[in-house]
Write a protein that holds these residues in place. Structure first.
Motif, mmCIF file in Angstrom:
data_model
loop_
_atom_site.group_PDB
_atom_site.id
_atom_site.type_symbol
_atom_site.label_atom_id
_atom_site.label_comp_id
_atom_site.label_asym_id
_atom_site.label_seq_id
_atom_site.Cartn_x
_atom_site.Cartn_y
_atom_site.Cartn_z
ATOM 1 N N LEU A 98 0.835 -1.201 0.000
ATOM 2 C CA LEU A 98 0.000 0.000 0.000
ATOM 3 C C LEU A 98 0.868 1.249 0.000
ATOM 4 N N ALA A 99 1.928 1.260 0.798
ATOM 5 C CA ALA A 99 2.819 2.426 0.859
ATOM 6 C C ALA A 99 3.465 2.703 -0.498
ATOM 7 N N GLY A 100 3.819 1.651 -1.232
ATOM 8 C CA GLY A 100 4.415 1.819 -2.556
ATOM 9 C C GLY A 100 3.442 2.451 -3.532
ATOM 10 N N LEU A 101 2.181 2.014 -3.506
ATOM 11 C CA LEU A 101 1.168 2.608 -4.371
ATOM 12 C C LEU A 101 0.954 4.079 -4.020
ATOM 13 N N ILE A 102 0.859 4.375 -2.742
ATOM 14 C CA ILE A 102 0.650 5.766 -2.306
ATOM 15 C C ILE A 102 1.787 6.649 -2.801
ATOM 16 N N GLU A 103 3.018 6.201 -2.646
ATOM 17 C CA GLU A 103 4.173 6.985 -3.099
ATOM 18 C C GLU A 103 4.129 7.191 -4.610
ATOM 19 N N TYR A 104 3.784 6.149 -5.361
ATOM 20 C CA TYR A 104 3.718 6.256 -6.819
ATOM 21 C C TYR A 104 2.667 7.289 -7.229
ATOM 22 N N VAL A 105 1.493 7.215 -6.628
ATOM 23 C CA VAL A 105 0.420 8.160 -6.968
ATOM 24 C C VAL A 105 0.839 9.584 -6.619
ATOM 25 N N LYS A 106 1.397 9.780 -5.443
ATOM 26 C CA LYS A 106 1.840 11.127 -5.036
ATOM 27 C C LYS A 106 2.898 11.688 -5.978
ATOM 28 N N SER A 107 3.742 10.811 -6.543
ATOM 29 C CA SER A 107 4.830 11.289 -7.406
ATOM 30 C C SER A 107 4.398 11.521 -8.857
ATOM 31 N N THR A 108 3.173 11.120 -9.211
ATOM 32 C CA THR A 108 2.767 11.217 -10.616
ATOM 33 C C THR A 108 1.554 12.082 -10.885
ATOM 34 N N ARG A 109 0.839 12.537 -9.854
ATOM 35 C CA ARG A 109 -0.381 13.313 -10.140
ATOM 36 C C ARG A 109 -0.749 14.208 -8.968
ATOM 37 N N PRO A 110 -1.393 15.309 -9.293
ATOM 38 C CA PRO A 110 -1.880 16.195 -8.230
ATOM 39 C C PRO A 110 -3.205 15.674 -7.664
ATOM 40 N N VAL A 111 -3.611 16.238 -6.538
ATOM 41 C CA VAL A 111 -4.928 15.937 -5.979
ATOM 42 C C VAL A 111 -5.956 16.722 -6.788
ATOM 43 N N ARG A 112 -7.043 16.050 -7.161
ATOM 44 C CA ARG A 112 -8.123 16.635 -7.948
ATOM 45 C C ARG A 112 -9.449 16.336 -7.255
ATOM 46 N N PRO A 113 -10.523 16.988 -7.682
ATOM 47 C CA PRO A 113 -11.839 16.632 -7.118
ATOM 48 C C PRO A 113 -12.220 15.198 -7.503
ATOM 49 N N VAL A 114 -12.926 14.508 -6.616
ATOM 50 C CA VAL A 114 -13.437 13.163 -6.901
ATOM 51 C C VAL A 114 -14.693 13.315 -7.743
ATOM 52 N N LEU A 115 -14.720 12.627 -8.880
ATOM 53 C CA LEU A 115 -15.873 12.645 -9.775
ATOM 54 C C LEU A 115 -16.622 11.322 -9.675
ATOM 55 N N ASP A 116 -17.840 11.277 -10.201
ATOM 56 C CA ASP A 116 -18.617 10.040 -10.180
ATOM 57 C C ASP A 116 -18.324 9.142 -11.372
ATOM 58 N N HIS A 117 -17.408 9.570 -12.238
ATOM 59 C CA HIS A 117 -17.048 8.797 -13.430
ATOM 60 C C HIS A 117 -15.556 8.949 -13.683
ATOM 61 N N LEU A 118 -15.044 8.145 -14.605
ATOM 62 C CA LEU A 118 -13.642 8.250 -14.996
ATOM 63 C C LEU A 118 -13.526 9.195 -16.174
ATOM 64 N N GLU A 119 -12.599 10.115 -16.100
ATOM 65 C CA GLU A 119 -12.345 11.011 -17.219
ATOM 66 C C GLU A 119 -11.359 10.413 -18.198
ATOM 67 N N ILE A 120 -10.467 9.528 -17.724
ATOM 68 C CA ILE A 120 -9.563 8.893 -18.663
ATOM 69 C C ILE A 120 -10.414 8.015 -19.582
ATOM 70 N N PRO A 121 -10.013 7.849 -20.830
ATOM 71 C CA PRO A 121 -10.891 7.226 -21.830
ATOM 72 C C PRO A 121 -11.074 5.712 -21.648
ATOM 73 N N MET A 122 -12.031 5.362 -20.794
ATOM 74 C CA MET A 122 -12.320 3.954 -20.495
ATOM 75 C C MET A 122 -13.045 3.293 -21.663
ATOM 76 N N ILE A 123 -12.596 2.092 -21.987
ATOM 77 C CA ILE A 123 -13.214 1.308 -23.049
ATOM 78 C C ILE A 123 -14.112 0.212 -22.457
ATOM 79 N N HIS A 124 -13.594 -0.494 -21.435
ATOM 80 C CA HIS A 124 -14.352 -1.631 -20.901
ATOM 81 C C HIS A 124 -13.831 -2.011 -19.523
ATOM 82 N N ILE A 125 -14.676 -2.643 -18.726
ATOM 83 C CA ILE A 125 -14.269 -3.238 -17.444
ATOM 84 C C ILE A 125 -14.937 -4.601 -17.362
ATOM 85 N N MET A 126 -14.173 -5.602 -16.985
ATOM 86 C CA MET A 126 -14.732 -6.951 -16.914
ATOM 87 C C MET A 126 -14.202 -7.672 -15.680
#
Length: 186
Positions: free
Chosen positions: A99-127
């Motif tokens: 968990l600590a590794g994931l947290i560090e990776y996220v902190k090093s690659t993106r800013p904090v943004r508002p939580v949305l009810d959908h994904l803005e990245i271009p999702m194609i499918h989830i299975m």
């Protein structure tokens, strides 16, 4: 002879079930790039794909989808423990384990943004199948000549005891760290 009508009825039922399942439009041939209109699910389409007649599969898809929205898209690492197991196994060679590794990776690659009810990245499918959930995205890139193209990105997760316990993606050690939220389709 009675088997043929049974086979026909089963085939018809399977095809009508498949037709009712929400899926994105065809992506196109290998030489064509998908566009936002043909590859990406709308927020309503994303929500529809979270449904499943199997409650466990629906819950697993929701867990991954919500983790993406809250942790990976919004960068809210304070909530990562709600989704990620402490002993999380990471197969991305550019991120540390747990968990600590994931947290560090996220902190090093993106800013904090508002939580949305959908994904803005271009999702194609989830299975979901068993304890695994795979999510696919259209990923816009630029080659060394400056030419824009779209490829596909996937993340696969193993769920254990209601938390994400393991993750795979196609990241190479030589790939630069990116904020996928900046990957916008033309």
């Amino acid at each position: 002879m009675a088997l043929f009508p049974l086979f026909f009825a089963a085939t018809l039922a399977a095809s009508s079930t498949a037709a009712a399942t929400p899926t994105p439009a065809a992506i196109g041939s290998a030489s064509a790039s998908p566009t936002a209109a043909t590859a990406v699910l709308s927020p309503r389409g994303q929500e529809a794909l979270l449904a499943s007649p199997n409650r466990r599969l629906a819950a697993n898809k929701r867990l991954v989808f919500d983790m993406y929205r809250i942790v990976l898209q919004a960068g809210d690492t304070a909530r990562a423990h709600e989704f990620i197991a402490a002993n999380y196994v990471q197969h991305n060679p550019n991120a540390a384990q747990g968990l600590a590794g994931l947290i560090e990776y996220v902190k090093s690659t993106r800013p904090v943004r508002p939580v949305l009810d959908h994904l803005e990245i271009p999702m194609i499918h989830i299975m979901a199948e068993g304890n695994f959930v795979t999510i696919a995205f259209a990923r816009p890139e630029t080659d060394s000549t400056g030419q824009h193209y779209v490829t596909t990105w996937f993340d696969m997760f193993r769920i254990e005891r209601g938390r994400i316990a393991e993750h795979w993606d196609p990241m190479l050690r030589s790939d630069r760290k990116i904020d996928p939220n900046k990957q916008k389709l033309p």
